[in-house]
Design an enzyme around this catalytic site. Sequence first.
Site, short mmCIF file in Angstrom:
data_model
loop_
_atom_site.label_atom_id
_atom_site.label_comp_id
_atom_site.label_asym_id
_atom_site.label_seq_id
_atom_site.Cartn_x
_atom_site.Cartn_y
_atom_site.Cartn_z
CG ASP A 67 -8.37 2.72 -15.63
OD1 ASP A 67 -9.59 2.45 -15.60
OD2 ASP A 67 -7.53 2.08 -14.98
CG ASP A 135 1.38 -4.73 -12.59
OD1 ASP A 135 0.37 -4.34 -11.96
OD2 ASP A 135 1.60 -4.42 -13.76
CG HIS A 137 -2.15 -2.12 -12.39
ND1 HIS A 137 -2.02 -2.97 -13.47
CD2 HIS A 137 -3.42 -2.31 -11.94
CE1 HIS A 137 -3.17 -3.62 -13.65
NE2 HIS A 137 -4.02 -3.24 -12.74
CD GLU A 142 0.46 -1.80 -15.83
OE1 GLU A 142 0.68 -2.31 -14.72
OE2 GLU A 142 -0.25 -2.36 -16.69
P1 PGA Z 1 -9.29 -7.14 -10.99
O1 PGA Z 1 -8.34 -5.98 -11.47
O2 PGA Z 1 -10.20 -6.54 -9.99
O3 PGA Z 1 -10.00 -7.57 -12.23
O4 PGA Z 1 -8.39 -8.19 -10.40
C1 PGA Z 1 -7.73 -5.18 -10.51
C2 PGA Z 1 -6.99 -4.08 -11.20
O5 PGA Z 1 -6.35 -4.35 -12.22
O6 PGA Z 1 -7.04 -2.97 -10.71
#
Ligand code: PGA
Length: 242
Positions: A67, A135, A137, A142
């Site tokens: 992304d 959440d 994702h 999302e």
């Molecule tokens: P993080 O993010 O590794 O910074 O916790 C995980 C994600 O959003 O995929």
Amino acid sequence: MRIIRAKDYEEMSGLAADIIAEVIKEKPDCVLGLATGSTPLGVYEKLAAKYRAGELSFSRVATVNLDEYKGMGREDENSYFRFMRDNFFSKVDIRPENTHIPDGAEEEEKACRDYDRVLERVGRIDLQLLGIGHDGHIGFNEPAEAFSKTTHCVRLTEETAEANSRFFSGREEVPSYAYTMGVGSILSAKKVLMVAAGADKARILKKAAEGPVTPAVPASILQFHPDFTLVADAAALAELRG
Ligand code: PGA
């Protein structure tokens, strides 16, 4: 689904890097799907160390990232393009032309269409590395009413924007939209490897690994992937049954 328990972040990073290194050794011209966020940073460090030690070469590897923030040019210090260059690509012998990230500066329709063409051109992803959001994702997919198939533009949830604000000077600096590979593209990878660490991921990991498969928890779809490995530390796995 295979769960590998690591005692801490360091061990999680090493174990995940070993799995990726195996794929590269078996297929030097493999396609790796890569992820940003804090969690994979240790994995990238371990992979770079293997390269420096002469154990691993990325010279024939192609990469596709999950992304990019919409509206962010490549040279923007918060772009995922910069993140990958600074934290990984500049530290190994990968050829820049073999690395691919959605173009955040491009308008929505073109950016998504172009990225799906890139995915088609590079071929099936041999291993997709993933983190997981609070959440549920994966990439920037999302919670939604349906699983997405291809690259699309998403609005970040408040929770995600808040979590990602630590990389920016303030919450209001976080872009509202991002381009992300679809869940369908993620699922079509031969192997999927998720890394997770810390007590703050325990609740969502339990939902994703043991709860119902639902687009309300995008990562839950990985329960149906035939070659899905979760490498997580003890704190992140604390709420799982097994
Ligand atoms: P993080 O993010 O590794 O910074 O916790 C995980 C994600 O959003 O995929």
